[in-house]
Write a protein that holds these residues in place. Sequence first.
Motif, PDB file in Angstrom:
ATOM      1  N   UNK A  31      40.456  42.593  49.423  1.00 51.51           N
ATOM      2  CA  UNK A  31      41.222  42.910  48.227  1.00 51.51           C
ATOM      3  C   UNK A  31      40.969  44.317  47.695  1.00 51.51           C
ATOM      4  N   UNK A  32      40.316  45.159  48.476  1.00 49.56           N
ATOM      5  CA  UNK A  32      40.022  46.484  47.980  1.00 49.56           C
ATOM      6  C   UNK A  32      41.301  47.196  47.558  1.00 49.56           C
ATOM      7  N   UNK A  33      41.343  47.604  46.307  1.00 48.32           N
ATOM      8  CA  UNK A  33      42.510  48.261  45.753  1.00 48.32           C
ATOM      9  C   UNK A  33      42.464  49.762  46.039  1.00 48.32           C
ATOM     10  N   UNK A  65      32.244  40.840  46.682  1.00 49.65           N
ATOM     11  CA  UNK A  65      32.218  40.118  47.957  1.00 49.65           C
ATOM     12  C   UNK A  65      33.595  40.157  48.635  1.00 49.65           C
ATOM     13  N   UNK A  66      34.643  40.282  47.824  1.00 52.28           N
ATOM     14  CA  UNK A  66      36.000  40.344  48.369  1.00 52.28           C
ATOM     15  C   UNK A  66      36.379  41.767  48.764  1.00 52.28           C
ATOM     16  N   UNK A  67      35.443  42.697  48.643  1.00 53.67           N
ATOM     17  CA  UNK A  67      35.703  44.064  49.073  1.00 53.67           C
ATOM     18  C   UNK A  67      36.213  44.989  47.991  1.00 53.67           C
ATOM     19  N   UNK A  68      36.076  44.594  46.725  1.00 55.31           N
ATOM     20  CA  UNK A  68      36.593  45.393  45.615  1.00 55.31           C
ATOM     21  C   UNK A  68      35.501  46.321  45.082  1.00 55.31           C
ATOM     22  N   UNK A  69      35.883  47.566  44.802  1.00 56.31           N
ATOM     23  CA  UNK A  69      34.980  48.489  44.122  1.00 56.31           C
ATOM     24  C   UNK A  69      35.148  48.242  42.625  1.00 56.31           C
TER      25      UNK A  69
END
Length: 294
Positions: A27-29, A61-65
């Motif tokens: 989910x990294x934006x 954990x979902x890849x979000x900064x």
Amino acid sequence: MHRKSVLFIAVLVTALWGMGSSAHAAQNTRYPVVLAHGMGASAEILGLVDYWWGIPAALERAGVEVYVTSVNGMDSTEAKAVDFRNQVLEILAASGAAKVNIIGHSHGTLYSRYAITHLGLAPFVASHTSIAGPHQGSAMADLIMYGIPGSLHGLVGGALDLVYAWVFGDTNPDTLGNGWSLTTDFMQNVFNPNTPNIGGIYYQSWAAKAKWAAPSVVLQVPWLIMLTQEGANDGLVGVESAKWGNFRGVEQAAWYSAGCDHINIIGHFFGATPGFDASTFYKDIVADLKNRGF
């Protein structure tokens, strides 16, 4: 069981698992997510309890900064906005990002709006997400601020300022300023007309609703009072008041739950939110922001 049947079931389970988890993967934006907390608390309440219970960790954990800001628990919208703006600028400098996605809860939705419109933060904001924000004010604020005799305002405000300075660690808190800034007449007649949305920024909002009781016991009485004043509400903010920008809906938890109140919507008490998964809710918000190019 026949070997082909076992294989078919295994493939089906794998496919269904993938369908259920795809919305929460990678989910990294484009821009980092910045969380802005509400009144009466800080990012770490008393230095022990996370305001956003388990949510930042779930997003990471979902890849979000993701970054968590912290301002005075009790202070005017303007004072909180200055502190918030400064922290966002520090986040931009540290991350190298051009912009941020702001997700605010309660009063955090208002002081972040103020920082965008009045304090030069607009060029650095891609989206503003409001969770249970009192954009039209709160009847509870009206009852408290107008219900206390004017002669006692200084005494009560001063006492609460001491508590928030000595116990919660606020710097020069302003409890009265915080209270007045959430009244309905101030929000509707002063704040909103003078704090318009800025073009080029995506504004969206969600409300929370307790259906037949407030899941958080401490909000039961406020919820009942709010029912008579504003109708559907989360114990502190009415559903209608929470609408700002693109209104995305009302979170009211599963059918078997009493609902989702103002505290449940941020994962409290301590993750005990029957029928509502706060981490999944925020991961879905961020996944949607990513899909929108933010």
